[in-house]
Design a protein around this motif. Structure first.
Motif, PDB file in Angstrom:
ATOM      1  N   ALA A 173     -13.803   6.833  -6.151  1.00  0.00           N
ATOM      2  CA  ALA A 173     -12.664   7.368  -5.387  1.00  0.00           C
ATOM      3  C   ALA A 173     -11.636   7.950  -6.335  1.00  0.00           C
ATOM      4  O   ALA A 173     -11.593   7.614  -7.514  1.00  0.00           O
ATOM      5  N   ARG A 174     -10.794   8.777  -5.786  1.00  0.00           N
ATOM      6  CA  ARG A 174      -9.702   9.327  -6.570  1.00  0.00           C
ATOM      7  C   ARG A 174      -8.736   8.186  -6.877  1.00  0.00           C
ATOM      8  O   ARG A 174      -8.271   7.502  -5.977  1.00  0.00           O
ATOM      9  N   ALA A 175      -8.450   7.991  -8.147  1.00  0.00           N
ATOM     10  CA  ALA A 175      -7.600   6.870  -8.538  1.00  0.00           C
ATOM     11  C   ALA A 175      -6.272   7.357  -9.080  1.00  0.00           C
ATOM     12  O   ALA A 175      -6.158   8.411  -9.585  1.00  0.00           O
ATOM     13  N   ARG A 208       0.837  -1.194   0.000  1.00  0.00           N
ATOM     14  CA  ARG A 208       0.000   0.000   0.000  1.00  0.00           C
ATOM     15  C   ARG A 208       0.881   1.258   0.000  1.00  0.00           C
ATOM     16  O   ARG A 208       0.627   2.206  -0.747  1.00  0.00           O
ATOM     17  N   GLU A 209       1.921   1.267   0.821  1.00  0.00           N
ATOM     18  CA  GLU A 209       2.816   2.424   0.869  1.00  0.00           C
ATOM     19  C   GLU A 209       3.530   2.631  -0.467  1.00  0.00           C
ATOM     20  O   GLU A 209       3.636   3.757  -0.956  1.00  0.00           O
ATOM     21  N   VAL A 218       1.732   6.488  -7.083  1.00  0.00           N
ATOM     22  CA  VAL A 218       0.600   7.302  -7.537  1.00  0.00           C
ATOM     23  C   VAL A 218       0.871   8.781  -7.279  1.00  0.00           C
ATOM     24  O   VAL A 218       0.633   9.628  -8.150  1.00  0.00           O
ATOM     25  N   ASN A 219       1.377   9.113  -6.105  1.00  0.00           N
ATOM     26  CA  ASN A 219       1.670  10.514  -5.795  1.00  0.00           C
ATOM     27  C   ASN A 219       2.732  11.079  -6.721  1.00  0.00           C
ATOM     28  O   ASN A 219       2.647  12.235  -7.146  1.00  0.00           O
ATOM     29  N   HIS A 220       3.725  10.278  -7.049  1.00  0.00           N
ATOM     30  CA  HIS A 220       4.762  10.748  -7.977  1.00  0.00           C
ATOM     31  C   HIS A 220       4.160  11.021  -9.355  1.00  0.00           C
ATOM     32  O   HIS A 220       4.403  12.072  -9.948  1.00  0.00           O
ATOM     33  N   HIS A 221       3.384  10.077  -9.859  1.00  0.00           N
ATOM     34  CA  HIS A 221       2.763  10.281 -11.170  1.00  0.00           C
ATOM     35  C   HIS A 221       1.828  11.485 -11.159  1.00  0.00           C
ATOM     36  O   HIS A 221       1.789  12.252 -12.119  1.00  0.00           O
ATOM     37  N   TYR A 222       1.086  11.647 -10.080  1.00  0.00           N
ATOM     38  CA  TYR A 222       0.149  12.762  -9.978  1.00  0.00           C
ATOM     39  C   TYR A 222       0.871  14.112  -9.983  1.00  0.00           C
ATOM     40  O   TYR A 222       0.340  15.113 -10.437  1.00  0.00           O
ATOM     41  N   GLY A 254      -8.124  13.143 -11.693  1.00  0.00           N
ATOM     42  CA  GLY A 254      -8.054  11.831 -11.076  1.00  0.00           C
ATOM     43  C   GLY A 254      -9.392  11.297 -10.608  1.00  0.00           C
ATOM     44  O   GLY A 254      -9.444  10.341  -9.851  1.00  0.00           O
ATOM     45  N   THR A 255     -10.491  11.919 -11.064  1.00  0.00           N
ATOM     46  CA  THR A 255     -11.818  11.466 -10.646  1.00  0.00           C
ATOM     47  C   THR A 255     -12.501  10.616 -11.713  1.00  0.00           C
ATOM     48  O   THR A 255     -13.619  10.178 -11.515  1.00  0.00           O
TER      49      THR A 255
END
Length: 58
Positions: free
Chosen positions: A56-58, A20-21, A27-31, A42-43
């Protein structure tokens, strides 16, 4: 890699919380990348160029 190395790695490091981490970090890096903003907030999900709402935000 040997089977023993893979088995040891799985035993010590592959757990739900570590996966999960790692997913969150990816995901945060790509975002944070400029290109990500071109695809929306992301919705929505995209498949074959079609856009579908997701809960959910994906």
């Amino acid at each position: 890699m040997s089977y023993d190395t893979l088995a040891w790695t799985q035993e010590w490091y592959v757990r739900e919380e570590t996966l999960r981490e790692a997913n969150t970090i990816l995901v945060n890096h790509h975002y944070s990348m400029e290109l990500a903003g071109k695809f929306g907030g992301g919705t929505r999900s995209s498949s074959d160029g079609q856009r579908f709402p997701v809960r959910a935000r994906a």
